[in-house]
Design a protein around this motif. Structure first.
Motif, PDB file in Angstrom:
ATOM      1  N   UNK A  37       6.574 -25.750  19.111  1.00  0.00           N
ATOM      2  CA  UNK A  37       5.258 -26.274  18.765  1.00  0.00           C
ATOM      3  C   UNK A  37       4.700 -27.022  19.963  1.00  0.00           C
ATOM      4  N   UNK A  38       3.848 -26.358  20.732  1.00  0.00           N
ATOM      5  CA  UNK A  38       3.285 -26.972  21.922  1.00  0.00           C
ATOM      6  C   UNK A  38       2.225 -28.011  21.566  1.00  0.00           C
ATOM      7  N   UNK A  39       1.796 -28.072  20.309  1.00  0.00           N
ATOM      8  CA  UNK A  39       0.818 -29.057  19.894  1.00  0.00           C
ATOM      9  C   UNK A  39       1.460 -30.405  19.589  1.00  0.00           C
ATOM     10  N   UNK A  40       2.772 -30.469  19.543  1.00  0.00           N
ATOM     11  CA  UNK A  40       3.500 -31.720  19.292  1.00  0.00           C
ATOM     12  C   UNK A  40       4.439 -31.954  20.468  1.00  0.00           C
ATOM     13  N   UNK A  41       4.020 -32.690  21.487  1.00  0.00           N
ATOM     14  CA  UNK A  41       4.839 -32.851  22.694  1.00  0.00           C
ATOM     15  C   UNK A  41       6.178 -33.543  22.445  1.00  0.00           C
ATOM     16  N   UNK A  42       6.245 -34.423  21.450  1.00  0.00           N
ATOM     17  CA  UNK A  42       7.501 -35.118  21.183  1.00  0.00           C
ATOM     18  C   UNK A  42       8.505 -34.185  20.509  1.00  0.00           C
ATOM     19  N   UNK A  43       8.014 -33.326  19.614  1.00  0.00           N
ATOM     20  CA  UNK A  43       8.874 -32.298  19.025  1.00  0.00           C
ATOM     21  C   UNK A  43       9.345 -31.343  20.110  1.00  0.00           C
ATOM     22  N   UNK A  44       8.420 -30.948  20.988  1.00  0.00           N
ATOM     23  CA  UNK A  44       8.770 -30.017  22.049  1.00  0.00           C
ATOM     24  C   UNK A  44       9.794 -30.615  23.010  1.00  0.00           C
ATOM     25  N   UNK A  45       9.667 -31.923  23.311  1.00  0.00           N
ATOM     26  CA  UNK A  45      10.636 -32.592  24.196  1.00  0.00           C
ATOM     27  C   UNK A  45      12.032 -32.565  23.582  1.00  0.00           C
ATOM     28  N   UNK A  46      12.114 -32.764  22.258  1.00  0.00           N
ATOM     29  CA  UNK A  46      13.404 -32.716  21.583  1.00  0.00           C
ATOM     30  C   UNK A  46      13.992 -31.311  21.623  1.00  0.00           C
ATOM     31  N   UNK A  47      13.150 -30.306  21.448  1.00  0.00           N
ATOM     32  CA  UNK A  47      13.599 -28.914  21.525  1.00  0.00           C
ATOM     33  C   UNK A  47      14.093 -28.585  22.929  1.00  0.00           C
ATOM     34  N   UNK A  48      13.368 -29.069  23.938  1.00  0.00           N
ATOM     35  CA  UNK A  48      13.772 -28.819  25.323  1.00  0.00           C
ATOM     36  C   UNK A  48      15.149 -29.414  25.611  1.00  0.00           C
ATOM     37  N   UNK A  49      15.406 -30.619  25.094  1.00  0.00           N
ATOM     38  CA  UNK A  49      16.720 -31.243  25.292  1.00  0.00           C
ATOM     39  C   UNK A  49      17.810 -30.435  24.595  1.00  0.00           C
ATOM     40  N   UNK A  50      17.513 -29.953  23.380  1.00  0.00           N
ATOM     41  CA  UNK A  50      18.476 -29.113  22.666  1.00  0.00           C
ATOM     42  C   UNK A  50      18.748 -27.830  23.438  1.00  0.00           C
TER      43      UNK A  50
END
Length: 320
Positions: A37-50
């Motif tokens: 979800x590129x519209x939610x940068x904080x969700x995306x940051x968590x996904x990137x770390x995973x």
């Protein structure tokens, strides 16, 4: 959101070899295509770390195993990893930090008497509650954004992730200034040792991080530890020399009652038999110890002081 999962601790380690790299990619690709979800940068940051944890897990000789990271990333990430073998072979600072934090956490919890309270200040997708072998009676508090945590919890439940037997896992929504009240309401005890992990929790500015440190200082018993990663941009200094950064860190943490030590990524890499990662990194790795008494300890001290004072007054009256 509160959960108590019952599963033998040994079962956590047994899950790992069952998730082969190929089967994990196939299974997790189907489950998580909708997560990106590129519209939610904080969700995306968590996904990137995973994604970084999944990439490390897929290496022939990984620093650590995270059998659950794959269910938190999108299917196109899996394809990118297949097509980028050079990237997969490199050592990332984040993975080195994760290895250091994992080892320090488990060593401390097994060595510090009475330590059974762990507070994860995280991005909502921290899989440590599921993938580490926790001692019995460990209470794990996850402080993170509620929307990210709930997204991750749904995916983790879908792959059967469980907490070890006789451990308690409690979610604390990241809502300042309610964090302290919620933690205490869920059973956190300031007169018992605690260990705090700061990795991934989004902070807006230096003031908000200072507020978090103040909360930890109020809750953490003397001798408790904080360890993790601090964003470099918070330093508000030129982070070119260690002495300048260390001086800034000392001032920041000591003002809240903590003695802090910066951890060298080069030293961590050597300790695990790896070459240091190349390029710059956006975070500072640190360990800090609480030097003050917590609010609960101070209250106990005040009660004892008043008791002794009243006892002395009564004894003095009897002598008269």
């Amino acid at each position: 959101m509160e959960s108590l999962f019952v599963l033998p601790a040994a079962a956590v380690t047994l899950v790992r070899p069952q998730l082969s790299r190929l089967s994990a990619k196939k299974r997790h690709g189907r489950l998580t295509a909708q997560l990106r979800n590129h519209d939610d940068p904080l969700l995306q940051a968590a996904i990137d770390a995973a994604s970084l944890r999944f990439e490390e897990t897929c290496k022939p000789e990984p620093l650590f195993l995270d059998p659950y990271a794959g269910c938190l990333i999108a299917s196109d990430t899996n394809e990118d990893m297949k097509q980028s073998p050079l990237s997969s072979a490199s050592l990332h600072h984040y993975c080195l930090s994760t290895k250091f934090i994992d080892d320090k956490l488990l060593t401390t919890i097994n060595q510090m008497e009475g330590l059974r309270q762990i507070v994860l200040l995280a991005d909502g997708m921290d899989t440590r509650p599921y993938r580490l072998n926790w001692p019995n009676s460990t209470i794990i508090f996850d402080v993170s954004l509620d929307r990210v945590f709930r997204t991750a919890a749904q995916m983790l439940e879908g792959v059967g992730a469980k907490i070890p037997r006789n451990c308690l896992f409690l979610h604390v929504p990241y809502k300042y200034p309610d964090i302290q009240e919620i933690l205490q309401g869920k059973g956190f005890m300031g007169n018992q040792p605690s260990l705090w992990i700061f990795q991934g929790l989004p902070v807006l500015n230096l003031a908000s991080f200072n507020e978090i440190l103040f909360i930890i200082s109020s809750l953490a018993m003397k001798g408790s530890l904080i360890l993790g990663e601090l964003p470099i941009w918070l330093t508000e200094t030129e982070v070119g020399t260690k002495s300048t950064t260390q001086k800034w860190m000392d001032k920041l943490f000591m003002s809240n009652g903590f003695q802090v030590e910066m951890i060298s990524f080069e030293d961590v890499a050597r300790s695990v038999g790896r070459d240091p990662p190349s390029g710059g990194y956006k975070n500072i790795l640190f360990v800090a110890e609480q030097l003050r008494l917590s609010d609960d300890q101070m209250e106990s001290w005040r009660r004892e002081y008043h008791r002794l004072e009243e006892q002395a007054d009564e004894e003095g009256f009897e002598e008269l």
